[in-house]
Structure formats: C-alpha cells, structure tokens
Design a protein around this motif. Sequence first.
Motif, PDB file in Angstrom:
ATOM      1  N   VAL A   1       0.839  -1.200   0.000  1.00 54.77           N
ATOM      2  CA  VAL A   1       0.000   0.000   0.000  1.00 54.77           C
ATOM      3  C   VAL A   1       0.872   1.247   0.000  1.00 54.77           C
ATOM      4  CG1 VAL A   1      -1.750   1.257   1.290  1.00 54.77           C
ATOM      5  CG2 VAL A   1      -1.890  -1.203   1.115  1.00 54.77           C
ATOM      6  N   VAL A   2       1.933   1.211   0.811  1.00 55.82           N
ATOM      7  CA  VAL A   2       2.787   2.395   0.887  1.00 55.82           C
ATOM      8  C   VAL A   2       3.524   2.605  -0.429  1.00 55.82           C
ATOM      9  CG1 VAL A   2       4.709   3.441   2.116  1.00 55.82           C
ATOM     10  CG2 VAL A   2       2.956   2.242   3.367  1.00 55.82           C
TER      11      VAL A   2
ATOM     12  N   PHE B   1       1.190   4.006  -2.932  1.00 54.37           N
ATOM     13  CA  PHE B   1       0.848   5.365  -2.541  1.00 54.37           C
ATOM     14  C   PHE B   1       1.987   6.316  -2.917  1.00 54.37           C
ATOM     15  CE2 PHE B   1       1.938   7.616   1.563  1.00 54.37           C
ATOM     16  CZ  PHE B   1       1.228   8.764   1.328  1.00 54.37           C
ATOM     17  N   GLU B   2       3.209   5.857  -2.709  1.00 55.53           N
ATOM     18  CA  GLU B   2       4.340   6.696  -3.091  1.00 55.53           C
ATOM     19  C   GLU B   2       4.546   6.694  -4.607  1.00 55.53           C
ATOM     20  OE1 GLU B   2       7.827   7.133  -0.206  1.00 55.53           O
ATOM     21  OE2 GLU B   2       7.336   5.019  -0.130  1.00 55.53           O
TER      22      GLU B   2
END
Lengths: 765, 765
Positions: free
Chosen positions: A540-541, A544-545
């Motif tokens: 997810v991170v 997202f990035e």
Amino acid sequence: MVEHILVAFNFQCLFCLPVSSDTDEIPGIGQYEDFHTIDWQRDIARDRMRHRYIVKRKQNSLFDLVKGAHDAWSGWVCVLLVGLATGVVAGVIDIGASWMSDLKHGICPQAFWFNREQCCWSNNESTVSLDLGNCSQWLTWSEVLGQSREGAGAYIIAYLMYIAWALLFASLAAALVRMFAPYACGSGIPEIKTILSGFIIRGYLGKWTLIIKSVGIMLSVSAGLSLGKEGPMVHIACCIGNILSYLFPKYGRNEAKKREILSAAAAAGVSVAFGAPIGGVLFSLEEVSYYFPLKTLWRSFFCALVAAFVLRSINPFGNEHSVLFYVEYNNPWIFFELVPFVGLGIIGGVIAAIFIRANLYWCKYRKTSKLGQYPVTEVLVVTAVTAVLAYPNPYTRMSTSELIYLLFRKCGVTNLDDLCDYNRNFTDVKSAIDLASAGPKVYRAMWLLVLALIFKLVMTIFTFGIKVPCGLFIPSLCLGAIVGRIVGIGMEQLAFNYPTIWMFGGECSTGKDCITPGLYAMVGAAAVLGGVTRMTVSLVVVMFELTGGVRYIVPLMAAAMASKWVGDALGSHGVYDAHINLNGYPFLDSKEEFAHTSLAADVMQPKRNETLSVLTQDSMTVEDVEVLMKETEHNGFPVIVSRESQYLVGFVLRRDLNLALVQARRTLEGLRPNSLVLFVNSNVQQQPQPDSPPPLSLKNILDMAPITITDQTPMETVVDMFRKLGLRQTLVTHNGRLLGVITKKDVLRYVKQMDNEDPNSVLFN
Amino acid sequence: MVEHILVAFNFQCLFCLPVSSDTDEIPGIGQYEDFHTIDWQRDIARDRMRHRYIVKRKQNSLFDLVKGAHDAWSGWVCVLLVGLATGVVAGVIDIGASWMSDLKHGICPQAFWFNREQCCWSNNESTVSLDLGNCSQWLTWSEVLGQSREGAGAYIIAYLMYIAWALLFASLAAALVRMFAPYACGSGIPEIKTILSGFIIRGYLGKWTLIIKSVGIMLSVSAGLSLGKEGPMVHIACCIGNILSYLFPKYGRNEAKKREILSAAAAAGVSVAFGAPIGGVLFSLEEVSYYFPLKTLWRSFFCALVAAFVLRSINPFGNEHSVLFYVEYNNPWIFFELVPFVGLGIIGGVIAAIFIRANLYWCKYRKTSKLGQYPVTEVLVVTAVTAVLAYPNPYTRMSTSELIYLLFRKCGVTNLDDLCDYNRNFTDVKSAIDLASAGPKVYRAMWLLVLALIFKLVMTIFTFGIKVPCGLFIPSLCLGAIVGRIVGIGMEQLAFNYPTIWMFGGECSTGKDCITPGLYAMVGAAAVLGGVTRMTVSLVVVMFELTGGVRYIVPLMAAAMASKWVGDALGSHGVYDAHINLNGYPFLDSKEEFAHTSLAADVMQPKRNETLSVLTQDSMTVEDVEVLMKETEHNGFPVIVSRESQYLVGFVLRRDLNLALVQARRTLEGLRPNSLVLFVNSNVQQQPQPDSPPPLSLKNILDMAPITITDQTPMETVVDMFRKLGLRQTLVTHNGRLLGVITKKDVLRYVKQMDNEDPNSVLFN
C-alpha cells in the motif's frame, strides 16, 4: 611432573577475549563455509567484543580515538555509500534500458547515444504524444534502410528489426549470465530472503553478479520480454551492499552485522526501483529481512532516501517526479466504489494464484526435464515468441511501464490514446471533465487490452524462471492495471448511463466525471501485485508513493486485503516463498505458524537407538577426537562431563576444532596422538600419568554458553527461539543430561515431513 | 497398598491439554497480579492450545464451525471496532475541545453549542481571517455584558473572563482526575510502553480512565494550558482497545494476545491525533510496542486506517483535509538550505535537552517535596499563571494548534496576519509570489514570537507532569515552529538582500519567492519533537503525512537526524524513557545496548552464601511446601531432582502452586500435612510406606520446559532473550546443575547498579 603446555596460539577465545581486527592469525575464524547457516548470537557476541576492545583503547592515543570514531561512524558511512552507489547504478540502468528499448525501433543519427525522447528534445520539437515517429530527427529502421515511414514494407521491416534486436539482446543477456555469473538470473529476491535469514551463498552477492545482473537486466528489459527490472534492482542493491561492506571490517568480516547493511541495501533497491523510500524500508522490514533490529530501521531509511535522492538528481525519466507512474488526478472516490475495488482484489487474487501455480508447475518441469539443460535456447525461444506476438498489438509493443502509465492516467486534453476516445469536447483546460459515452476506439482498445492481458499472463508464466535477470513487479502491476482499467471503464459507462441510481449517492448526477478509470487500474495493479508477492503494508505504501495518490489509501488497502485473503485461500504461498520451497533453501519463515503439537524430543537428533556424537571434557585423546571427526559429518559437537555422566559442558564447532588441531600440530612440539584433549581447566587433583604426553587445552574454543532447552519444550517455542535469536542449533537436555541436538535443518526437515513433502529436498548445511 | 489418588482437578495442565475457554474452574488461572510481569511464552502457548482445541472441534458441529470462524475473525473484528470507536471518540474530543476553547472568548447566542466558526458559518458570513470578533453573530463576553467590542473596558472584561474560564476548566479537570481516575493524568505514553513491554497495571486502561481522560483532556486543552491532546489520544485509544478486547476472550483473557490489540490501538491513537495512519503504525512499531509480531503490522494498519477514516467522515476541523496542518505549498528547496535545516536540528536538539532536563528536575522535586500533596492547587496555580501571561500576547492567546498552523503557512493573499506584512502587492492570485522585504509588523511579530517561545518553553516544563491529562507533541511542535519561522524569515530576508550569492545557486536571482519560511517552521517543529521523543522514521512519516509535504522528506530527515544526535550527546534519554526511569517502571529497553561485560553468574539470585529456594521432585511434603511458600516471596520455584543432585526438572509458579494446594485441600479427602508432593510420575520402584498418606501429584502445574542458560552466558545474550522471547525469568545452570534464577527485575536492578543508580528504585514485580 610434566608442565602443561601453555597454549600459545594467537587464537582468540571467541567468547572471552577482545578480538582485534588485525589478528586473525588463523584464517577463516568466524567465517562460514558455503551453504552453511550462520549463528547470529555468536557473530553478535564477536562484534560486541570487538566494539569493547576499540572503546577501551580509545583513551590510548589519538590514532585509536580516530579509529574509534571511524568505527562508530562506519555504519552510517557504509549505508551512505551504498545509497549513493545504488542511486547511480539505478540511474545508469534506467538510462541504458530506455536507450536500448528505443534501439529496437530506430536510431538518432545525429547522436546515436540519444534515446528517442532525447533525440527529439535536442531539436526542440515538442513531444507530447506517445506515438512512434513523431519527430523528424529520429529515424525508424525502415527509414534508415531507405523505406518510407508508412506502408506495408516499412511495417515488415520494422517488425523484423524488432524481432532481430530482441533476439540479439536476449541472447547476449543469456550468454553473459551463463558464462560469467550464473547467479545473476531470476529476480534474486527468494535468495536474498534466504541469505538474510542467515544462510551463506558465496558469490551470490559478488562483483560479477553485480556487473552481469546490471548489464543483463538492461538487455532483457530491452529485449521486450515480459519482465521488470524492479526485483533485480533489489538484488543489485544487495550486491552493492555486500561489496561495500568489505570496506568496513566491522561489517565485511561479520556475517550477522553484514546483514544489517544488506537489509538497508534492500530498502534502497526498492526505493530506487519505485522512487518510494518509505515503501522500500517497509518492504525490507516486512518481506525481505529476517532479523531486523529496530536500530537499523533508521539507517535503512537513510540509505533508501539517499538512493532515491541520487536517482532523482540523475533524473533518468526526464520528468519532475521521481516516481514511475505519477498520477495527476485527485478526485474523491465514492463510498460504493469499495465494492468494485474489493471485486478487483478478488480477481487480482485469482489471477495471482493462477500465475503462481502455473509458473511453479513450469519451473518444476524445467528442473526435472531436459529443458533445464538448454537455458540459452529457452531464452531465445521465449524471446522470439514474445517479440512475434507482441509487435502487432500496440499495447504490448510499447514497454510495459509505458503501458502501466497509460492505464493509470486520466483522460485529459493531452491524452490522445485510443483509450480516451470519448464523445466529449474540451472547452477549457481548467474546467472539470464531464462524464461522456465511450467512442468506438475505446471498445477496440478494450479488446486489444484483453488480448494483451492473456498474452502477458501466459508469457510471464513462461518468462519468470528463465536464465536471464527478470523481475515480477512490473508484469504483475501490468496485469492488474489492464483488468482494473477495463472494470473502471465499465463503471464509468454505468455512471454515464444511469447517473442517478442509488449506488453513486448523487455524486454522478451533476454530470461531472465521478468515476476515474485510472484509479481502478491503480487498484487492480495493487491487487495482483499483492496476490503475487503477499506484501501488505509495504504494498500500500509503495503504491501510494508510486502514484502520489494520498487519497487512495483506503481503496488500495481494501483491494490488497481482499487479494491477500483470496490468495491465501487458493494457494498457500507467495511467489517468493514458493520459489524458496522449490529450490529447497533452508528458510524458516518468520510469518508462518508452526502448526504441529510436537515436542523437542520428537525432532531432535539422534533418534532412538542411535548414539550421539559427543566429546568429553577431559578424557578423550587427540586420536579419539580425530576419529570422531572423521566418522561424523556434524558441524559441531557437544562437550559433556563424561560418558557416564552426560551433563552438558559446552559446544565446539567442527570448524574451530579442526583449525585448532591443525594449529596445535604445527606449533606444539609434544603433541602426540595419545595426548589428552582438555576442555576444562585442568584440576590439581587430576595428576597426569608420569609417562603420558602433555595434554592439549582447547578451553578457548569451547562455547560455554550454548543455548539449551529441555526435551519437553513445545516445538513452537523452539522455532520461536530459532527465529528470534538466530540460532544455528540448540541442545536438548533432560534433567541436565544431554539428550540430543536440534539444528535448523532438523526443524525444516521435520516441517517438510509433517507436510508430507520430501524432507531431503531441504538443502543441508 | 494405598492407591494413588488420581488428581481429579478440573485444572488444566497449562502445557499439555487443550484449554477450553469455559472451563476456568479455578478462577484466576493464567491471570496475573497487579504490578507483575507477564510471561509471553506461557501466554502464547496457552493461546495456541486454545486455538488447536477450536480447530479440532470445528468438524464436530455447525455451532463449533461458527465458533471457529468467529475465533479466526475475532482479531480483525476487534481492531475494526477499536478503529471505529477511536475515530468517534477522537471526533467528540476534537469538537468538544474546540467549542470549549472558544467559550473562553465568547458565545453564540442563537445556538450556544456552536463554536465560533460554526456560529459564523450558520449565518453565511465568510470567515477568512483568524482575528477575533470578525462575525456579528458571535458575541464576545464583553458584548454579552453590555460593553462594546473594542476599548480598554472590553479588553479587561475579556481578559478576566478568559482567566475565569481557564481556572474553571482546569479545576474541573484536576478534580475529575483526582476523584475518579488518578491514572488519567499525564500523557500516558511511558506507562503504555511499560504495559506493552509486559507489565500489568490494573485500571490503567479501564473505563473510568477512558471517560475521565477524554473529558479531562477537553477541559485541560480548553483551559489554555501549554499541552496537547495527541499523547493522551494514544492512551485513550489503548483504553478503548483494552475494554473492547474483553468482548473477545481470545484477547481479553490472554495478556500477551491483548497486547497485539493494544499495539494496534496505539497506532490508531496516533492516526487520529495527526490524521497519519502510516505514521501511526510506525510510531507503534518504533516507539511504543515491544513485542511486535509482523503479522500484527497489517492489522495495526487496518485499525489506524479505519480510525482515520471515521474521523475524516466526522470532519471535526471542518476542512477537506483530514490532517491538522495541511500546507498548500510545493516549492522546491535549494540544496544549500540543508545547512540551516541541520542548524535547526541542532537548535531543536538543544531545546529538547533543556526541556527534558528541566522537566525531570521539576518532576523529581514534585515527587520528593510537599508540592506533590497539593495536585489541584498546583494545577490552578499553573493555569492562572499561564492564563495571565498568555492573554496579552496574541500568539499565545490563540490555541497552540492554530499558532502552529499559522507558522507553517505560506504568506499568500488570504493570510492577513502580521507575519505576512511584506512590502509586496498581489496583482494576480495565481502568479508566483515575489521575494519582498519584511515590513515593520513582521519584526514586531518576531519579537512577540520570541516572547511566546520563552513563555511556552517555561510553562511546558512546569505543565508536563501536573495531574491533568496532558500531551507533549503539540507544545514541542510549537516551540520548534517558532524557532523555525524566525530562522526562515532571516533566510528569506538574506535572499531578498543578496539574491545572487553563491549559496542560493541562482535560484533566487529571478526575484521569485525561493525561500519558504513556513517550511523552516515545519523543519524546526520536527527537530524539537524529534529531540524530545527521539522518534526517527515515524517522526518523518508523521510530519510528512501531517503536512502533505511529499517533497520535504529530505529536509525533515536531516533535521530529525541532527536533533536526535545532539539530544543523544547532551542527555541520554527521550522524555518517555526519562519518565519511565523516574517512575521506576520495570521496562527493559529494546533499543539500548547492554553495555557491561557481565556473565549470567554475576546477575543471578541467590548471591554467594545464600541458598536457593527450590522444590524437589518427590521428597517434599505438603507441609514443607507450605513452609517454603510462607518463608519466601519468590513468584516461582525451580523443581530439582533432589537436594543432593540438583539437576533441574522444571519450574512452578507460586500462584499456581497456591491455587493447586487450596484446591487439593478442598477436594481431596486423604490429604495430610505429611503427604508427599510429587512433580513426576510416581515410579513403580518407589513404594510408599504402608502408613504414609497418599501423595499429591502436581505434575500438571509443572512447567517442564523452562528456559535455561548456563552461568557462563554473557548478559547481552540473556537480555536479548528476555526481550525477544518475552521471558519473566530464566534458570541458570552449570553442567546441568541448577545454580540460580535471573528475573527481569534482577536484570533491571543490575543495570541500575552498574549505572550507579539506586537499584531499589525499580518497582518490584
């Protein structure tokens, strides 16, 4: 009375004396052999000794003070260097791969080292569209060969040149890997997970692997194979970490400490692969690293950030954002949309499960059949098939990351692709975009995308595992993005045709563009990648990035969760764990529960009716010891009080014993085969016989603090200790009496046996 | 021959039989007493037994299947509920605190439950400026009392009302805390760290603490004290986690499993405090949690995300962004600016060190002097001083978070504060802002900010530790933001006056606004917060999520790093660890190295010349055991073979032994004081004497798998085992013979002793 020979070895007692960094007189002490498991506690103890020795000497002189400061800083300096080098190498690979990918289509005559974009830039032409041949400076191969840019002849020439270049690149890559660095093939992440869990594979992170993998990944990406360069980037970063750690003896000579650098390097690898430093650290923490002390978290973050910063300064993508797929939209999503997002998660999980099963089946087939003997041929066949099938479809002809970017994007004024052929007029650049019905080209594009999906899925199954460097992230993202975009366009058309139904909650009734198909592509991409790798938070991170979409954490998470659960329900392992299993690496997964109700007594060696190979503390001769070592292949021997009273005294490693005996034979005059070997301080009471040779004291190679457990200890606890303390073996006792030994291998074999698999498929240490 | 009495207890063998959740016949089994340390291995083993029992019964009936599914899902359901509840409570607190803060200034006569912003909204007036009295619907207290809005009289009335409300709120908060929940005071983070490390403090996470802390934090924030509600939010979330975990016996009845929920709750607490779910998870991982299995990472993330999502739906701040201090700028920073950023880091570290030292000194003084006996008076005095001094300065009169927001902001068209009194004209809203010289009001504002800095620093030192709920994040951020803004304005004016000097690298020569003072405020805030709490990765991620400033990770990291190093160099601990130390909580820090070269033999109890209290496996009578229990206060006793041959058999907890003896006396007829107590299966050889009473078999309360170490084990390894395996005690042996015991308390006392501190300051377990 014969005086005891003082053991005058320059041989450090591993557990009691400070180890100076330049007195490794016996070469190889503290080193491990290939395919062996390291002992974290021992290595960490060695490092603490070394550290104390330096701290203690710090007061002595200015030089020692500088040495102490160097030691204190070396961790930071090392990760700084790793970060810098990783950023530079990633920049070179990005630029090289981009140039070579374009070389398949044409050349820049003024400056052949320019890729298409740079070639067109250098002449100040504006390059907005992604179409080929939009700039007169760039010559396609048909133009170079005197043909026109359009027409059937030109198409055929371009097609053939495309295939020819692809085969050239692929054969080069395969040949380089085969000749110079067999370890450079594949993604490398399963092996890195194994290495970080405390296993030694010599050469896997060496300089040749680094060079060949860097060159090879450029070639294989340029060959148009269905693979990505992101996984190999992690391997490359780890190679850099390994090589640079040798500049700092603190890390280079200590396998446990070296793994701290490797964890940071893995974070830097993901960081440069996706421009996602935080995601990189979480990936390293969640997926790759095994023994991740929190104090290295900060250092890993620093390393990842430096690497990302360097890469951004090099700016290989030529845009302002350091991320691969920057999305510019920021529309809110509707609560109901969580339903299709979860649906995408489920589809993603299913696709991932199909992929993993089929790929594993094919890899097993390769291992067991004759196919495995012709790796170069296999690469060429796969490349030829890929090139022949990929060229006619524009969505597979373009590079995979371009395709993903296209699928993630919003249809705006500047996006002229078929996918954006909506019946709408753009009156003002800044006004909101209206909902519109899809034009015929959109439907055509969707059919092509379905074909591309099938093609990519099948080709990736056959590609992942061939003997060139190849990663899985980009193909997985691509599969998911295609599915997501198709679902997204469906939802969008639904909203256009029925804007007022309840599920859109009034958001679409204004005629504004309430559904973003690009967001569905993003969510779908996350779903398939999550299903394939079983990453969770880090996925997810990273997403997202990767996209800059702060708003979309909830949709991404919903999809990732659904995908993981579906994947777990359909097949038990992520692709990396599946490949670890397939290759029989001795990897004790820290996330899986030990599911059996066994006790330590069930797992330990020796089994009933076998005898345990032990040393006694003061009653064996040199000859006895040598016979024991010859007859057995154990990596270490417990030392007990005596045969009659089997109370545990300590543990001796075979390697240390061997080195000590060789050294003793070289340096001690009076050593005879019937010399007693003592592992304790000689007692005053115990007078040696007048005619007996002087005993050999080996007390300083004895580990007097082996980890012991009782035979009634549940195996879950034992496995927990192996994982958390990084043990190599533990000794099993009952009421203080030694019963047996459990090694990591025993645990792994036992698990296999319980799962009805062949216990001998575990590589031994 | 007397038959052995079969021990017919409904008493589960803790380590061998499946534990059904409804057969806890002996109340309190598996529970711990107040201020005791938990044994993770034991609790986890209990949970695994329970889990296996449920899995096994799953096939039996549909009900059992549902039960099994419920069990599998209960972790997710529980964190979902915790997330939902945390979001709602945080929303209520935010709204309540905002309303009460405004109540100090005036009231909304139409609807007294509106705060100023809502009051003005309800009448469709535009509210752009932050100035007081900008809306006719809102009546200040001077207007309510018939005075005009301006003038000296109105000022005095407003001043007095401000002080009166502040005192009212503060006295209410202090009285509530004193009467109903003494544990509700302070930030709670030191205690939560201790609890998560495996300590029991009954009532600390109970419902009264939750209610009083929630109300109290609203009151104390509204009282205008120099404190924040972010730390207490973590405590509140953990209370919610603890209370809701009782709905799920899997978690509520198992202290080790409960801590998984508490870790997730702590993440949710930070998530709602700052609107930073990823930062919350990292905070929980890095700062708060002790034993953080990776599989709970995903669950914590889910919990944090749900909480943030709920809070955003409640939307207490009334803006689109769920973050507290959303910054709208996105200017790049100049490479040279890293120098002032690192400078800010150093200043931040120094300020943090001053704060921690002074605060600790004052807290120690409070503990040892009479001051500690008048907590309510202290709160009132601090409130009165704060209110009297804060009102005249507009920057301290506004709430601290408003001030931080103001300092973080860019000077644009809409920002009319004195801080933005530059000599520039705004011609077009969308054009870039020019560099400009600062006007006189900027200089005046800077002086006021310096005063505010001194005031906040001094007041926070006295405030943190008084007996109302109070957090540290916001005051720390504020201190840093003031310093940062001042430095930023300095840099900006430097760039305006010398735009072409080398250090700006040509970026400022165009006259564009190349320096953003708000960014300096952000970096300064991160520096002080980092210095105070010693957070690293989580700090950077929180700041990054807090402000939405994706570009500014590198500056934030540079400052956080400098600040941490300066802080480490000046004083050894972060504020939470310092308070843990001050209060003597038994917390074994997992980040600190054990720096001494001791062996287990140096630390273990008993020391030389003392005897170890042990049980023998088959030679002690009930009376002997009772005498031993009366004479000693140990929490457990090793069981050995016999007095003569001290080989270790197992370990018995005092609590279990007590319960078993009570139970036996109640249920067994033939039990006499001279009955033998057996901890082994009775041997056939060992015939009982004809006239002796039947022996009592207590084999099933014996832990036959205690963790043992040898006396030569270095203490670093022992400490590592305590931390990683979550031990309560370990047994020390030599050649199989029991020598002594090391408990967590022994380790902590030893560390204190080595650091020349009072070992008795550690709270005993």
